[in-house]
Design an enzyme around this catalytic site. Structure first.
Site, PDB file in Angstrom:
ATOM      1  N   GLU A  62      10.990  63.407  54.442  1.00  0.00           N
ATOM      2  CA  GLU A  62      11.229  63.733  55.832  1.00  0.00           C
ATOM      3  C   GLU A  62      12.178  62.681  56.794  1.00  0.00           C
ATOM      4  OE1 GLU A  62      10.183  66.628  57.130  1.00  0.00           O
ATOM      5  OE2 GLU A  62       9.453  67.224  55.152  1.00  0.00           O
TER       6      GLU A  62
ATOM      7  N   HIS B 246      17.671  69.153  61.020  1.00  0.00           N
ATOM      8  CA  HIS B 246      16.441  68.632  60.507  1.00  0.00           C
ATOM      9  C   HIS B 246      16.388  69.712  58.926  1.00  0.00           C
ATOM     10  CE1 HIS B 246      12.654  66.629  59.303  1.00  0.00           C
ATOM     11  NE2 HIS B 246      12.339  67.723  58.828  1.00  0.00           N
ATOM     12  N   GLU B 247      16.179  70.909  59.317  1.00  0.00           N
ATOM     13  CA  GLU B 247      16.029  71.988  58.297  1.00  0.00           C
ATOM     14  C   GLU B 247      17.251  71.874  57.207  1.00  0.00           C
ATOM     15  OE1 GLU B 247      13.132  72.883  57.947  1.00  0.00           O
ATOM     16  OE2 GLU B 247      12.686  72.107  59.829  1.00  0.00           O
TER      17      GLU B 247
ATOM     18  N   HIS C 121      17.023  69.230  54.791  1.00  0.00           N
ATOM     19  CA  HIS C 121      16.480  69.523  53.552  1.00  0.00           C
ATOM     20  C   HIS C 121      17.266  70.334  52.499  1.00  0.00           C
ATOM     21  CE1 HIS C 121      12.344  68.015  54.442  1.00  0.00           C
ATOM     22  NE2 HIS C 121      12.422  68.724  55.653  1.00  0.00           N
TER      23      HIS C 121
END
Length: 301
Positions: free
Chosen positions: A208, A163-164, A167
């Site tokens: 997100e 997930h990070e 980004h």
């Protein structure tokens, strides 16, 4: 959570602290396939993709981008120094299993540079990044907390790291900041200003969703992603029934649809840094069933 004073100076610090869940069964994948050449546009949420493209092509965006990068570079310097002084830097010599997890997640998403990973002591299970890849190939920063490592399995930690990395792959700090600058001239105007602010908020939430997709691409196992997010959202490792959470999301959607219009408007207009967990369930479940997800995996075979 002990936080760096530098971290609070950045409005676009990205974290993952809510849950997604799935109603499908999935076979476990011991070593996810590397997605060679994958571009962020392949997994961006449509709103994230469209607005990113818009601000990249806006007048003077190149000048603004250089200024934003210079500013965030200074923040990154301060953050790195703070983390080196107060957290544990992961390496092949320090927590080697976690280092291998970061390397494997980076391999799957075809990251140009493997980020530096730090473990920060905290009772709150969390992870965050500055969400910017430097142009000089300096490793970006990702932080996970001790509580997250204690609560989640190795595969779940990998999904959260994914997930990070999403980004970072999407350069969300850069483009969301640029979007704020592009919309600044109209945000003070009647009607247009509120619409611009609403669109920026929707973009933050869409970012997100994009990174939930990146987590799924790294894990390539919906049960792993579901387990990780459900534990983070519930605040305990005892929450394991992902199907019950799917049912909860559907209950929410039905009640929202049937709610009094005033109540529905109030709920939908609330300002949030992250989407509602039940909305993340619906969005990611939809993407998991889509041709877009299947095509990405097929191309890697």
């Amino acid at each position: 959570m002990k936080s760096s004073p530098f971290l609070f100076t950045v409005p676009l610090m990205y974290t993952i602290n809510t849950a997604v869940a799935f109603s499908v069964e999935s076979a476990s994948v011991s070593k996810p396939k590397a997605l060679k050449g994958i571009d962020a546009s392949q997994f961006r949420h449509p709103l994230d993709r469209d607005l990113t493209s818009f601000v990249k092509n806006a007048p003077l965006s190149g000048v603004a981008e250089r200024a934003i990068r210079a500013s965030l570079s200074l923040v990154e310097q301060g953050t790195r120094l703070d983390l080196l002084s107060s957290s544990v830097k992961v390496s092949s010599q320090q927590m080697p299993e976690l280092h291998a997890t970061m390397e494997d997640a980076s391999r799957v998403l075809d990251m140009e540079v493997v980020p530096e990973l730090y473990v920060q002591s905290s009772p709150q299970a969390n992870a965050f990044t500055l969400a910017l890849q430097s142009e000089d190939n300096k490793p970006p920063i990702v932080v996970v907390t001790s509580a997250l490592l204690d609560r989640c399995t190795d595969d779940e930690v990998k999904a959260i790291i994914g997930h990070e990395l999403g980004h970072l792959k999407c350069s969300h700090s850069l483009y969301l900041t640029l979007g704020g600058l592009v919309s600044a001239p109209v945000r003070g105007l009647p009607l247009l200003g509120s619409q611009a602010e609403k669109l920026l908020q929707e973009w933050r939430l869409a970012a997100e969703y994009s990174c939930d997709r990146a987590a799924l691409l790294v894990a390539q196992d919906v049960n792993v992603v579901a387990g990780a997010m459900l534990k983070l959202f519930a605040g305990t490792a005892r929450a394991t029934n992902t199907q019950a959470f799917v049912d909860q999301s559907r209950e929410y959607e039905k009640l929202l649809k049937d709610a009094n219009p005033i109540v529905r408007t109030v709920i939908q207009s609330q300002q949030r840094t992250h989407p509602l967990p039940v909305k993340r369930v619906a969005e990611l479940e939809k993407w998991f069933d889509s041709d877009d997800y299947k095509i990405i995996l097929q191309k890697s075979e």
